[in-house]
Design a protein around this motif. Sequence first.
Motif, PDB file in Angstrom:
ATOM      1  N   LEU A 120       0.841  -1.194   0.000  1.00 41.69           N
ATOM      2  CA  LEU A 120       0.000   0.000   0.000  1.00 41.69           C
ATOM      3  C   LEU A 120       0.881   1.252   0.000  1.00 41.69           C
ATOM      4  N   ASP A 121       0.395   2.299  -0.651  1.00 35.54           N
ATOM      5  CA  ASP A 121       1.136   3.549  -0.760  1.00 35.54           C
ATOM      6  C   ASP A 121       0.637   4.550   0.265  1.00 35.54           C
ATOM      7  N   TYR A 122       1.580   5.125   1.019  1.00 38.56           N
ATOM      8  CA  TYR A 122       1.285   6.130   2.023  1.00 38.56           C
ATOM      9  C   TYR A 122       2.101   7.387   1.751  1.00 38.56           C
ATOM     10  N   VAL A 123       1.578   8.523   2.184  1.00 40.60           N
ATOM     11  CA  VAL A 123       2.304   9.783   2.165  1.00 40.60           C
ATOM     12  C   VAL A 123       2.228  10.359   3.568  1.00 40.60           C
ATOM     13  N   VAL A 124       3.392  10.756   4.096  1.00 41.96           N
ATOM     14  CA  VAL A 124       3.460  11.382   5.406  1.00 41.96           C
ATOM     15  C   VAL A 124       3.751  12.862   5.189  1.00 41.96           C
ATOM     16  N   LEU A 125       2.939  13.729   5.785  1.00 45.64           N
ATOM     17  CA  LEU A 125       3.066  15.169   5.637  1.00 45.64           C
ATOM     18  C   LEU A 125       3.516  15.782   6.958  1.00 45.64           C
ATOM     19  N   ALA A 126       4.686  16.424   6.958  1.00 44.95           N
ATOM     20  CA  ALA A 126       5.168  17.148   8.130  1.00 44.95           C
ATOM     21  C   ALA A 126       4.532  18.537   8.124  1.00 44.95           C
ATOM     22  N   VAL A 127       3.827  18.866   9.205  1.00 41.44           N
ATOM     23  CA  VAL A 127       3.160  20.167   9.318  1.00 41.44           C
ATOM     24  C   VAL A 127       3.939  21.000  10.336  1.00 41.44           C
ATOM     25  N   PHE A 128       4.395  22.175   9.911  1.00 45.94           N
ATOM     26  CA  PHE A 128       5.282  23.013  10.711  1.00 45.94           C
ATOM     27  C   PHE A 128       4.575  23.678  11.884  1.00 45.94           C
ATOM     28  N   ARG A 129       3.393  24.237  11.644  1.00 47.51           N
ATOM     29  CA  ARG A 129       2.688  24.946  12.709  1.00 47.51           C
ATOM     30  C   ARG A 129       1.205  25.022  12.395  1.00 47.51           C
ATOM     31  N   TYR A 135      -1.379   9.838   5.138  1.00 47.51           N
ATOM     32  CA  TYR A 135      -2.434   9.567   4.154  1.00 47.51           C
ATOM     33  C   TYR A 135      -2.159   8.239   3.464  1.00 47.51           C
ATOM     34  N   LYS A 136      -3.224   7.568   3.040  1.00 47.90           N
ATOM     35  CA  LYS A 136      -3.111   6.356   2.229  1.00 47.90           C
ATOM     36  C   LYS A 136      -3.661   6.667   0.843  1.00 47.90           C
ATOM     37  N   TRP A 137      -2.973   6.201  -0.196  1.00 46.56           N
ATOM     38  CA  TRP A 137      -3.433   6.389  -1.562  1.00 46.56           C
ATOM     39  C   TRP A 137      -4.589   5.438  -1.836  1.00 46.56           C
TER      40      TRP A 137
END
Length: 155
Positions: free
Chosen positions: A91-100, A112-114
Amino acid sequence: NARGECRIFIWHSQQLHFELLQVLETAGAYDVESFVPQGEAAAMLVVQEDGVDVYTLGTSGKELERPSITHLQHLNVRHGRDAEHVRLEGLDYVVLAVFRGEVSYEVDSVVYKWDGSQRSLIEVQTLASSGAFDVRPQQAGLQSSMAAWQHGHKI
């Protein structure tokens, strides 16, 4: 509102040079991440100050001279800084780093999962973070190996 552009180039291996493919208007882009979901066309994320735009590139399984770029989705996550793709158990995932957030650096980064049938990213998990600006998922497993760098600390 900072306005800018993200320039997408295509590599021509026989001529050994890059050619400008398309210019995308952005709101202060920080990162571009591309990946190829299994059996699908390549996807590309543009992480910007006011959210993340998801695009598809070309068509599945074919190398095109000039692939088309189509907008698929906007993720309404402000102040993202980095996105990374990882494939786990097929499965494909995307991890998003959120600064603030809007009032604090204490904010959740997002996994997130595709979803290939919907051609979109679906939120599956949040990760408590503080000022995250870089993420490096490893193939050993998402839970045990996720590292989002934030003000000198890891989550």
